[in-house]
Write a protein that holds these residues in place. Structure first.
Motif, short mmCIF file in Angstrom:
data_model
loop_
_atom_site.label_atom_id
_atom_site.label_comp_id
_atom_site.label_asym_id
_atom_site.label_seq_id
_atom_site.Cartn_x
_atom_site.Cartn_y
_atom_site.Cartn_z
N VAL A 246 -43.81 -8.55 -57.01
CA VAL A 246 -43.88 -9.31 -58.25
C VAL A 246 -42.54 -10.02 -58.45
CG1 VAL A 246 -44.14 -9.20 -60.74
CG2 VAL A 246 -45.52 -7.72 -59.26
N GLN A 247 -42.64 -11.28 -58.84
CA GLN A 247 -41.44 -12.04 -59.12
C GLN A 247 -41.64 -12.86 -60.38
OE1 GLN A 247 -40.11 -14.68 -55.98
NE2 GLN A 247 -38.03 -14.74 -56.78
N LEU A 248 -40.66 -12.76 -61.28
CA LEU A 248 -40.63 -13.58 -62.48
C LEU A 248 -39.37 -14.42 -62.41
CD1 LEU A 248 -41.59 -10.90 -65.18
CD2 LEU A 248 -43.11 -12.43 -63.92
N GLN A 249 -39.54 -15.71 -62.30
CA GLN A 249 -38.42 -16.63 -62.10
C GLN A 249 -38.20 -17.46 -63.36
OE1 GLN A 249 -36.57 -16.73 -59.16
NE2 GLN A 249 -35.17 -18.11 -60.23
N ALA A 250 -37.14 -17.12 -64.08
CA ALA A 250 -36.84 -17.84 -65.33
C ALA A 250 -35.90 -18.99 -65.06
CB ALA A 250 -36.24 -16.89 -66.35
N ARG B 250 -36.34 -25.78 -73.56
CA ARG B 250 -37.57 -25.12 -73.13
C ARG B 250 -37.27 -24.27 -71.91
NH1 ARG B 250 -43.34 -27.48 -70.90
NH2 ARG B 250 -42.08 -27.85 -69.04
N LEU B 251 -37.53 -23.00 -72.04
CA LEU B 251 -37.39 -22.07 -70.93
C LEU B 251 -38.74 -21.91 -70.23
CD1 LEU B 251 -35.22 -19.25 -72.54
CD2 LEU B 251 -34.51 -21.43 -71.55
N SER B 252 -38.67 -21.71 -68.93
CA SER B 252 -39.87 -21.48 -68.13
C SER B 252 -39.73 -20.16 -67.39
CB SER B 252 -40.07 -22.60 -67.11
OG SER B 252 -40.19 -23.85 -67.74
N CYS B 253 -40.86 -19.54 -67.14
CA CYS B 253 -40.88 -18.31 -66.35
C CYS B 253 -42.10 -18.39 -65.44
CB CYS B 253 -40.94 -17.10 -67.25
SG CYS B 253 -41.07 -15.53 -66.35
N ALA B 254 -41.84 -18.60 -64.16
CA ALA B 254 -42.92 -18.68 -63.18
C ALA B 254 -43.17 -17.30 -62.60
CB ALA B 254 -42.53 -19.66 -62.09
N ALA B 255 -44.42 -16.88 -62.64
CA ALA B 255 -44.80 -15.55 -62.17
C ALA B 255 -45.55 -15.64 -60.86
CB ALA B 255 -45.65 -14.86 -63.22
N SER B 256 -45.27 -14.69 -59.99
CA SER B 256 -46.00 -14.61 -58.72
C SER B 256 -46.21 -13.14 -58.37
CB SER B 256 -45.24 -15.33 -57.61
OG SER B 256 -43.95 -14.76 -57.43
N GLY B 257 -47.27 -12.88 -57.59
CA GLY B 257 -47.56 -11.52 -57.18
C GLY B 257 -48.11 -10.65 -58.27
N ILE B 258 -48.71 -11.26 -59.29
CA ILE B 258 -49.17 -10.52 -60.46
C ILE B 258 -50.45 -11.16 -60.96
CG2 ILE B 258 -47.78 -11.96 -62.03
CD1 ILE B 258 -47.23 -9.51 -63.70
N THR B 259 -51.40 -10.34 -61.39
CA THR B 259 -52.64 -10.84 -61.98
C THR B 259 -52.41 -10.98 -63.48
OG1 THR B 259 -53.92 -9.70 -60.28
CG2 THR B 259 -55.10 -10.45 -62.25
N LEU B 260 -52.09 -12.18 -63.90
CA LEU B 260 -51.60 -12.38 -65.27
C LEU B 260 -52.62 -12.04 -66.33
CD1 LEU B 260 -49.49 -15.56 -64.65
CD2 LEU B 260 -48.63 -13.36 -65.41
N PHE C 84 -42.11 -2.57 -75.87
CA PHE C 84 -40.89 -2.34 -75.13
C PHE C 84 -41.13 -1.59 -73.83
CE2 PHE C 84 -38.26 -4.18 -78.26
CZ PHE C 84 -38.83 -3.88 -79.48
N ASN C 85 -42.38 -1.46 -73.45
CA ASN C 85 -42.74 -0.74 -72.23
C ASN C 85 -42.99 -1.76 -71.13
OD1 ASN C 85 -43.45 1.18 -70.42
ND2 ASN C 85 -45.08 2.07 -71.64
N THR C 86 -41.92 -2.38 -70.66
CA THR C 86 -42.00 -3.48 -69.72
C THR C 86 -42.22 -2.97 -68.29
OG1 THR C 86 -40.61 -4.90 -71.08
CG2 THR C 86 -40.72 -5.41 -68.73
N ASP C 87 -43.09 -3.67 -67.57
CA ASP C 87 -43.32 -3.34 -66.17
C ASP C 87 -42.40 -4.13 -65.24
OD1 ASP C 87 -46.42 -3.06 -67.44
OD2 ASP C 87 -45.76 -1.47 -66.07
N TYR C 88 -42.21 -5.39 -65.56
CA TYR C 88 -41.41 -6.25 -64.70
C TYR C 88 -40.49 -7.14 -65.55
CZ TYR C 88 -45.15 -4.96 -61.49
OH TYR C 88 -46.04 -4.25 -60.75
N TRP C 89 -39.29 -7.34 -65.03
CA TRP C 89 -38.31 -8.23 -65.65
C TRP C 89 -37.98 -9.39 -64.73
CZ3 TRP C 89 -36.77 -7.68 -70.59
CH2 TRP C 89 -36.90 -6.44 -71.20
N GLY C 90 -37.76 -10.54 -65.34
CA GLY C 90 -37.20 -11.65 -64.60
C GLY C 90 -35.68 -11.62 -64.70
#
Length: 120
Positions: free
Chosen positions: A1-5, A18-28, A105-111
């Motif tokens: 999983v990758q979150l690219q901010a 405007r901030l962007s966060c591109a997600a990959s490897g995850i079923t959004l 606050f129970n985050t699975d993945y961080w960018g």
């Protein structure tokens, strides 16, 4: 999983970013995408989130009416549109993903963070 901010920078008070966060490897569709921020010397703070499958958004009171979270299904990207920026919005901004029905606050993945600096 990758979150690219991306999208951070320096802006004058009253300006927009405007901030962007591109997600990959995850079923959004199974996740809530969130934005947090951390100012120097302060704890990480929840900014807002969006339930991907529904598009429902939630915001912390301090940004309501100024910040908007949206998503682009085709690009697997979540956005944080920040308007009327204030110096107190200066922080490193992080995108995050958590499974539906988990607590805020129970985050699975961080960018990785992106720096936003608002000058007065």
């Amino acid at each position: 999983v990758q979150l690219q901010a991306s999208g951070g920078g320096l802006v004058q008070a009253g300006g927009s970013l405007r901030l962007s966060c591109a997600a990959s490897g995850i079923t959004l569709s199974r996740y809530v995408m969130a934005w947090f921020r951390q100012a120097p010397g302060k704890e990480r703070e929840f900014v807002g989130d969006i339930i991907w499958v529904a598009g429902t958004t939630t915001y912390v009171d301090s940004v309501k009416g100024r910040f908007t979270i949206s998503r682009d299904n085709a690009k697997n990207t979540v956005y944080l549109q920040m308007n009327s920026l204030k110096p107190e919005d200066t922080a490193v901004y992080y995108c995050a993903a958590r499974l539906l029905f988990k607590g805020r606050f129970n985050t699975d993945y961080w960018g990785q963070g992106t720096q936003v600096t608002v000058s007065s």
